[in-house]
Write an enzyme that holds these catalytic residues in place. Structure first.
Site, short mmCIF file in Angstrom:
data_model
loop_
_atom_site.label_atom_id
_atom_site.label_comp_id
_atom_site.label_asym_id
_atom_site.label_seq_id
_atom_site.Cartn_x
_atom_site.Cartn_y
_atom_site.Cartn_z
N LYS A 1 7.28 22.79 -14.38
CA LYS A 1 6.48 21.68 -13.87
C LYS A 1 6.14 21.77 -12.53
CE LYS A 1 5.20 17.27 -14.47
NZ LYS A 1 5.30 15.82 -15.26
N ARG B 1 -3.28 21.57 -14.50
CA ARG B 1 -2.38 20.45 -14.69
C ARG B 1 -2.73 19.97 -16.08
NH1 ARG B 1 0.74 16.02 -10.99
NH2 ARG B 1 1.89 15.04 -12.73
N HIS C 1 -0.68 15.81 -26.25
CA HIS C 1 -0.76 14.46 -25.65
C HIS C 1 -1.86 13.81 -26.13
CE1 HIS C 1 2.93 15.54 -23.36
NE2 HIS C 1 2.90 14.29 -22.89
N GLU D 1 9.13 17.90 -24.79
CA GLU D 1 8.48 18.28 -23.71
C GLU D 1 9.06 19.80 -23.22
OE1 GLU D 1 5.93 16.34 -22.65
OE2 GLU D 1 6.35 14.47 -22.86
N GLU E 1 -4.50 16.95 -11.06
CA GLU E 1 -5.23 17.63 -12.39
C GLU E 1 -6.58 17.79 -12.44
OE1 GLU E 1 -3.06 15.30 -15.72
OE2 GLU E 1 -5.04 15.66 -16.87
N ARG F 1 0.69 -1.11 0.05
CA ARG F 1 0.12 0.03 0.10
C ARG F 1 0.94 1.29 0.14
NH1 ARG F 1 -2.33 -3.57 3.30
NH2 ARG F 1 -4.23 -4.50 2.64
N HIS G 1 7.52 8.49 -27.52
CA HIS G 1 6.57 9.51 -26.80
C HIS G 1 7.00 10.89 -27.35
CE1 HIS G 1 3.91 11.04 -23.82
NE2 HIS G 1 4.90 11.93 -23.37
N HIS H 1 -0.58 10.51 -27.85
CA HIS H 1 -1.13 8.99 -27.49
C HIS H 1 -1.74 8.15 -28.29
CE1 HIS H 1 -0.89 10.46 -22.83
NE2 HIS H 1 0.36 10.10 -23.27
N LYS I 1 3.13 11.38 -11.32
CA LYS I 1 2.25 10.48 -12.13
C LYS I 1 2.79 9.22 -12.33
CE LYS I 1 -0.81 13.45 -15.12
NZ LYS I 1 -1.25 13.68 -16.52
N ASN J 1 -0.90 18.43 -20.74
CA ASN J 1 -1.19 17.25 -21.98
C ASN J 1 -1.20 17.86 -23.26
OD1 ASN J 1 -1.46 15.52 -19.77
ND2 ASN J 1 -3.59 16.06 -19.46
#
Ligand SMILES: NC(=O)c1ccc[n+]([C@@H]2O[C@H](COP(=O)([O-])OP(=O)(O)OC[C@H]3O[C@@H](n4cnc5c(N)ncnc54)[C@H](O)[C@@H]3O)[C@@H](O)[C@H]2O)c1
Ligand SMILES: [Zn+2]
Length: 361
Positions: free
Chosen positions: A224, A238, A245, A182, A234, A118, A262, A249, A140, A242
């Protein structure tokens, strides 16, 4: 060495940026509380840097797991291998995981740390430009699913980030350029001055000028860290990170993970977002050209791959998690340095932008 701070109350942590930081074991050990340490890395990075890290951890029960290299291994199966290694070595809740590698290792090891018993502490030691400017900061973590990228994951912050610029010397050019995508993103969404700096200094960056690289990592991490501090999970701004993205993606999933990098997919995605922003009368044609020009100078693709049709891309975009209650959510640009979150963009307008970007010189 520069130290930046990600301000998240009790989860705040430092980002160390500088040359030769892997030789400074105290940067790691100051953030390790128990006796057990598991270094997660891959076949490419282990021969280069694993020994150096282990050297400074001799007084700990230090184990390592060496994963196969590549985006196609950012999977639940590989994640399970990390759990196997932790359990086989009887690692308990006081154990610390160290992610030594690029974004694939950072995302996978971070998610393993979030889940194991956990949640156990973890440290990011990013070794690609992309990981140093983006993926190692902000918490993330996660893995891919065959139906969609990063679909299984958690928000889970590291104890610290150690970005040693020295390790970039062994990175190949294609990976370096992918990281620059990025970097350009920060300029576009919130930092016009940085975008202009990149326009003037891109050649120095491509030639791996040490001062230029350090400056770019610092500025990117400052941007960032500010965004993450303002909106960790997010709920709002935030999402600006993206930019490019949702398109990116779709390209990565559509071509199969590992085909385009990427950063390459994000670069083409940002050019598409610029074109769409122009169609909405926000961005001038001249600014679209400036963005495409910078992307091209960074040796990055500015067009979506020919083998993916506009319809296929739209279909793939609908699976992306940026779809909120059935509406496609896109990040677009009001101007260079000002990103906006948009919902409900007409699919035909997206298709038209995809076609227009294909014919862009
Ligand atoms: N968590 C986030 O916020 C976030 C943000 C951006 C991207 N990402 C994720 O990051 C991943 C991409 O990361 P990446 O671009 O670092 O790719 P990567 O982790 O696959 O690394 C790229 C390649 O470089 C090699 N490599 C790494 N460091 C090296 C070094 N110092 N010298 C020589 N070779 C080295 C790797 O083994 C790999 O072959 C994607 O999965 C993406 O989804 C996550
Ligand atoms: Zn990204």
């Amino acid at each position: 060495m520069k130290t930046l701070q990600v301000e998240l109350n009790e989860r705040s942590y430092p980002i160390y940026i500088g040359q030769g930081l892997l030789d400074r074991a105290e940067l790691l050990t100051n953030h390790i509380s128990g006796q057990q340490v598991m270094i997660v890395t891959n076949e490419m990075i282990a021969p280069l840097y694993l020994g150096k890290i282990r050297q400074g951890l001799k007084s700990y029960q230090c184990e390592s797991i060496i994963l196969p290299d590549g985006e196609q291994y950012k999977t639940l199966e590989v994640l399970n291998k990390i759990f196997d290694a932790l359990l086989a070595n009887r690692f308990d809740r006081s154990a610390t995981l160290i992610a030594l590698g690029g974004g694939v290792i950072g995302d996978t090891a971070g998610f393993a740390a979030a889940c194991y018993q956990r949640g156990v502490p973890f440290i990011q030691v990013p070794t690609t430009l992309l990981a140093q400017v983006d993926s190692s900061v902000g918490g993330k973590t996660g893995v891919n699913h065959p139906l969609g990228k990063n679909m299984i994951g958690a928000f889970y912050q590291p104890r610290c980030v150690i970005a040693d610029t020295e390790v970039l010397k062994t990175l190949d050019n294609r990976q370096l350029y992918a990281g620059i995508a990025e970097v350009i993103k920060y300029g576009l969404i919130r930092d016009q001055t940085f975008f202009e700096w990149l326009e003037s200094n891109i050649d120095a960056l491509l030639q791996r000028d040490a001062a230029a690289l350090t400056y770019v990592i610092e500025q990117s991490c400052i941007n960032k860290a500010e965004i993450v501090a303002a909106d960790e999970k997010e709920g709002g701004i935030r999402a600006l990170l993206n930019l490019g993205h949702t398109f990116g993606h779709a390209i990565e999933t559509g071509l199969g993970y590992g085909s385009w990098l990427h950063g390459e997919a994000v670069a083409a995605g940002m050019c598409l977002a610029a074109e769409l922003s122009h169609r909405l009368d926000w961005l001038s044609a001249q600014d679209v050209m400036r963005i495409v020009a910078l992307v091209r100078r960074a040796r990055l693709p500015h067009q979506v791959p020919a083998e993916l049709s506009g319809e296929r891309l739209l279909e793939l975009m609908a699976v992306d998690k940026k779809v909120k209650s059935g509406k496609l959510r896109l990040i677009l640009l009001k101007s260079i340095g000002q990103g906006v979150i948009c919902e409900d963009i007409d699919a035909n307008m997206i298709l038209a932008s995809i076609e227009a970007s294909r014919s862009c010189p």
